[in-house]
Design a protein around this motif. Structure first.
Motif, PDB file in Angstrom:
ATOM      1  N   UNK A 195       0.825  -1.216   0.000  1.00 45.84           N
ATOM      2  CA  UNK A 195       0.000   0.000   0.000  1.00 45.84           C
ATOM      3  C   UNK A 195       0.859   1.266   0.000  1.00 45.84           C
ATOM      4  N   UNK A 222      -9.580  11.028  -6.288  1.00 43.49           N
ATOM      5  CA  UNK A 222      -9.539   9.786  -5.526  1.00 43.49           C
ATOM      6  C   UNK A 222     -10.153   8.645  -6.346  1.00 43.49           C
ATOM      7  N   UNK A 223      -9.508   7.516  -6.351  1.00 48.92           N
ATOM      8  CA  UNK A 223     -10.039   6.327  -7.036  1.00 48.92           C
ATOM      9  C   UNK A 223     -10.263   6.535  -8.527  1.00 48.92           C
ATOM     10  N   UNK A 250      -6.742   2.125  -7.649  1.00 46.75           N
ATOM     11  CA  UNK A 250      -6.717   2.433  -6.232  1.00 46.75           C
ATOM     12  C   UNK A 250      -6.320   1.171  -5.467  1.00 46.75           C
ATOM     13  N   UNK A 251      -5.996   1.360  -4.203  1.00 48.08           N
ATOM     14  CA  UNK A 251      -5.677   0.206  -3.358  1.00 48.08           C
ATOM     15  C   UNK A 251      -6.672   0.172  -2.207  1.00 48.08           C
ATOM     16  N   UNK A 252      -7.438  -0.891  -2.156  1.00 48.48           N
ATOM     17  CA  UNK A 252      -8.388  -1.049  -1.056  1.00 48.48           C
ATOM     18  C   UNK A 252      -7.736  -1.851   0.061  1.00 48.48           C
ATOM     19  N   UNK A 253      -8.238  -1.682   1.271  1.00 48.75           N
ATOM     20  CA  UNK A 253      -7.660  -2.499   2.347  1.00 48.75           C
ATOM     21  C   UNK A 253      -8.762  -3.110   3.201  1.00 48.75           C
ATOM     22  N   UNK A 254      -8.503  -4.342   3.592  1.00 48.55           N
ATOM     23  CA  UNK A 254      -9.453  -5.050   4.454  1.00 48.55           C
ATOM     24  C   UNK A 254      -9.005  -4.904   5.896  1.00 48.55           C
ATOM     25  N   UNK A 255      -9.932  -4.590   6.773  1.00 44.23           N
ATOM     26  CA  UNK A 255      -9.613  -4.560   8.196  1.00 44.23           C
ATOM     27  C   UNK A 255      -9.389  -5.987   8.678  1.00 44.23           C
ATOM     28  N   UNK A 265      -4.092  -5.825   1.561  1.00 44.45           N
ATOM     29  CA  UNK A 265      -4.327  -4.714   0.643  1.00 44.45           C
ATOM     30  C   UNK A 265      -4.738  -5.317  -0.701  1.00 44.45           C
ATOM     31  N   UNK A 266      -5.741  -4.721  -1.300  1.00 43.18           N
ATOM     32  CA  UNK A 266      -6.239  -5.272  -2.567  1.00 43.18           C
ATOM     33  C   UNK A 266      -6.220  -4.185  -3.640  1.00 43.18           C
ATOM     34  N   UNK A 312     -17.092  -0.668  -9.637  1.00 48.66           N
ATOM     35  CA  UNK A 312     -17.001   0.772  -9.349  1.00 48.66           C
ATOM     36  C   UNK A 312     -15.785   1.386 -10.040  1.00 48.66           C
ATOM     37  N   UNK A 313     -15.533   0.922 -11.262  1.00 47.59           N
ATOM     38  CA  UNK A 313     -14.307   1.340 -11.938  1.00 47.59           C
ATOM     39  C   UNK A 313     -14.499   2.560 -12.840  1.00 47.59           C
TER      40      UNK A 313
END
Lengths: 187, 397
Positions: free
Chosen positions: A15, A34-35, A39-44, A59-60, A109-110
């Motif tokens: 990330x 933003x996005x 983008x890099x998404x993250x899982x809690x 991180x995804x 959501x791209x």
């Protein structure tokens, strides 16, 4: 003529956002947006302190999945969204009417509105920039310090991505929707 | 050929109307209220459009997560009204139900003005309407429900106008022919509008066959509400026996249609919740907790059905008021359809540290969106009023 795709060794992602910066620089993405494109998404992490599952905190990296059966392309009323000769999902901004149907139809959501052109844009695998100059990598791949991304021709048996997909297990996002993404997440 | 076309146009029976004629109406409190509201709404439309032209979509509260807002809902509201009025108008002049010939001309004219109002609103939601007109023809997206919907509605409007002209001329045979084709094209267009949502496999709450069929049913229901409202204003709630008979018949049909609608909606919501399917069940539960859903149910379904069942539609005056409630409910129906489709974010991961993952998408229309929407209503009423002066909308016999 190629069939471009990308494999993501997403567990290597740290990330650092270098991919987002490189994409912005290479493709002239609006600063501060933003996005846009990638983008890099993250899982809690899941679980309750102190028994947290740290392997779940991943991180995804994400972006347009360049689906083989792209809903955004199917719903476009003016064929502004189209497949180019390399099977990359592209946008003809002259034809875009800004009806936003593609934004609603894309499961990832791209799609986003580019405020400068007032059309709906997306990742193009650097088709207008690096690929047009004859380079063989995308900006996000080229800059990644942990080699998360591997871009290449899925139809080329000897390409690095083809070899990776033959040797590593992988999955696609929202595969049950039948969109056949060309982004593959390596496990 | 040109001479024939010229003759066809010049022989359309149109009243000569001056500005003075337009301003001469009975100055009753009710009429004055409607007149003032209409003028105010049109003024709001002008202000809203000016604001949109200056600030583009930034004047709206639409976002990446909620790209369709109030204007899409209002567009659907108007085109549903148009299809509904087309169905009502067709009962008499296409299907030959004598009782309903009374309203044919008025309903067909209503279907024209409502769709024009819808087009006026959507023109300021589509970012590039001129590009749309060009590339809809030059590079049609045949797999797109929006393309089919838009194209079919354009054809439908043409047929409605031609049918209306034949009705004015009293050429019932030609009116029937054009009316039938117009009705079929209109139903196809309307069903396609439902499929704009039904085709969204990214949105499990809307995906499926429900909306394309439900749209036809709700169009019929909306048409009957509007028929009551138009006839109520036309006869100042003092209905002749002939009109009463027609309205009573329409109320009975409405009772059946609302009952079917309640079954449709109840089973849709229950099947959405049942089994806890991800991205669908929790959205349905969320919808159950929204007041707009209950506004739709109470105003468009429960109140009108209760009034019909009281005496099987024998109180047209009471049902006139119920129809007003019904139309407010139908507005919520359209708003809910658009908003609920977009409730669930498509990307559920957080993208910044110290941020919570996305939950529900919130939306409330901006002042500009509200002004343009009310303006659509103002335009619709104004066009209808001018039409009542220009044309004889009453039945000829």
């Amino acid at each position: 003529m190629a069939r471009y795709g990308m494999a993501l060794d997403y567990k290597n992602c740290i990330n650092c956002k270098a991919c987002e910066v490189a994409c912005k620089e290479e493709n002239g993405v609006e600063l501060g947006a933003e996005k846009h494109r990638i983008w890099v998404g993250s899982n809690n992490p899941t679980g309750i302190w102190p028994n947290l599952d740290i392997t779940s905190a991943t991180f995804v990296p994400s972006q347009c999945q360049h689906c083989e059966d792209a809903p955004c392309q199917e719903v476009c009323p003016t064929q502004a969204t189209y497949y180019d000769e390399n099977h990359v999902v592209r946008v003809d901004s002259d034809k875009c009417i800004l009806c936003s149907y593609c934004m609603n139809a894309c499961p990832y959501d791209a799609r986003y509105v580019d405020d400068r052109t007032m059309t709906i844009d997306k990742c193009t695998f650097c088709s207008d920039t690096r690929l047009a100059r004859g380079e063989t990598t995308t900006a996000c791949q080229n800059t990644c310090p942990t080699k998360v991304r591997t871009f290449g021709d899925l139809d080329d048996y000897d390409s690095e991505i083809s070899q990776l997909l033959r040797t590593r297990e992988h999955f696609s996002l929202k595969a049950h929707l039948g969109t056949n993404p060309k982004l593959f997440y390596l496990t | 050929m040109i001479a024939k076309a010229k003759e066809f146009i010049t022989t359309i029976p149109v009243n000569k109307v001056s500005i003075k004629d337009l301003l001469s109406f009975e100055k009753s409190p009710r009429n004055m209220l409607v007149a003032v509201l209409t003028v105010a709404f049109i003024a709001l439309f002008v202000i809203g459009v000016a604001n949109y032209l200056i600030h583009s979509h930034h004047a709206y509260n639409v976002t990446r997560q909620h790209p369709w807002g109030l204007l899409i809902a209002v567009y659907i509201f108007f085109v549903v009204s148009s299809t509904g009025l087309c169905i009502i108008g067709s009962l008499g002049d296409v299907f030959g139900f004598k009782d309903y010939e009374l309203i044919s001309k008025r309903a067909i004219f209503g279907s024209i003005v409502t769709i024009l109002a819808g087009f006026a609103v959507i023109a300021f939601e589509i970012g590039h309407p001129v590009t749309m007109l060009i590339y809809n023809v030059l590079s049609p997206g045949l797999t797109s429900a929006i393309w089919w919907m838009g194209t079919l509605y354009g054809i439908y409007l043409t047929f409605m106008i031609v049918e209306f002209i034949f009705l004015l001329k009293g050429d019932m045979k030609s009116a029937k022919r054009f009316g039938l084709i117009g009705l079929l094209v209109g139903l196809a267009a309307h069903s396609n509008l439902g499929s704009v949502f039904g085709f969204l496999n990214a949105r499990p709450i809307s995906n499926g066959v429900f909306y394309p069929t439900y749209f036809i049913l709700t169009a019929f229901i909306t048409g009957i509400y509007l028929a009551y409202i138009m006839m109520g204003f036309r006869y100042k709630l003092d209905f002749s026996a002939e009109v009463k008979k027609m309205l009573e018949g329409l109320a009975k049909i409405q009772g059946l249609l609302i009952s079917i609608l309640i079954f449709f909606v109840a089973w849709k919501m229950l099947t959405d919740v049942y089994g806890g399917m991800p991205n669908r069940a929790e959205v349905a539960v969320h919808i159950f907790h929204s007041w707009t859903f209950w506004a739709e149910v109470i105003l468009a379904m429960i109140i009108p059905l209760f009034i019909i069942l009281r005496d099987m539609g024998k109180s047209p005056i009471l049902f006139f008021w119920a129809s007003l409630s019904g139309m407010v409910g139908v507005f919520f129906m359209r708003y809910n359809l658009v908003h609920d489709t977009q409730l669930k974010p498509l990307q559920m991961m957080k993208i910044e540290e110290y941020q919570l993952p996305p939950e529900w998408v919130h939306y409330f229309p901006s002042m500009t969106e509200i002004m343009i929407s009310l303006g659509g209503l103002g335009l619709c009423i104004a066009m209808y009023y001018v039409g009542t002066k220009l044309f004889n909308l009453d039945s000829d016999h």
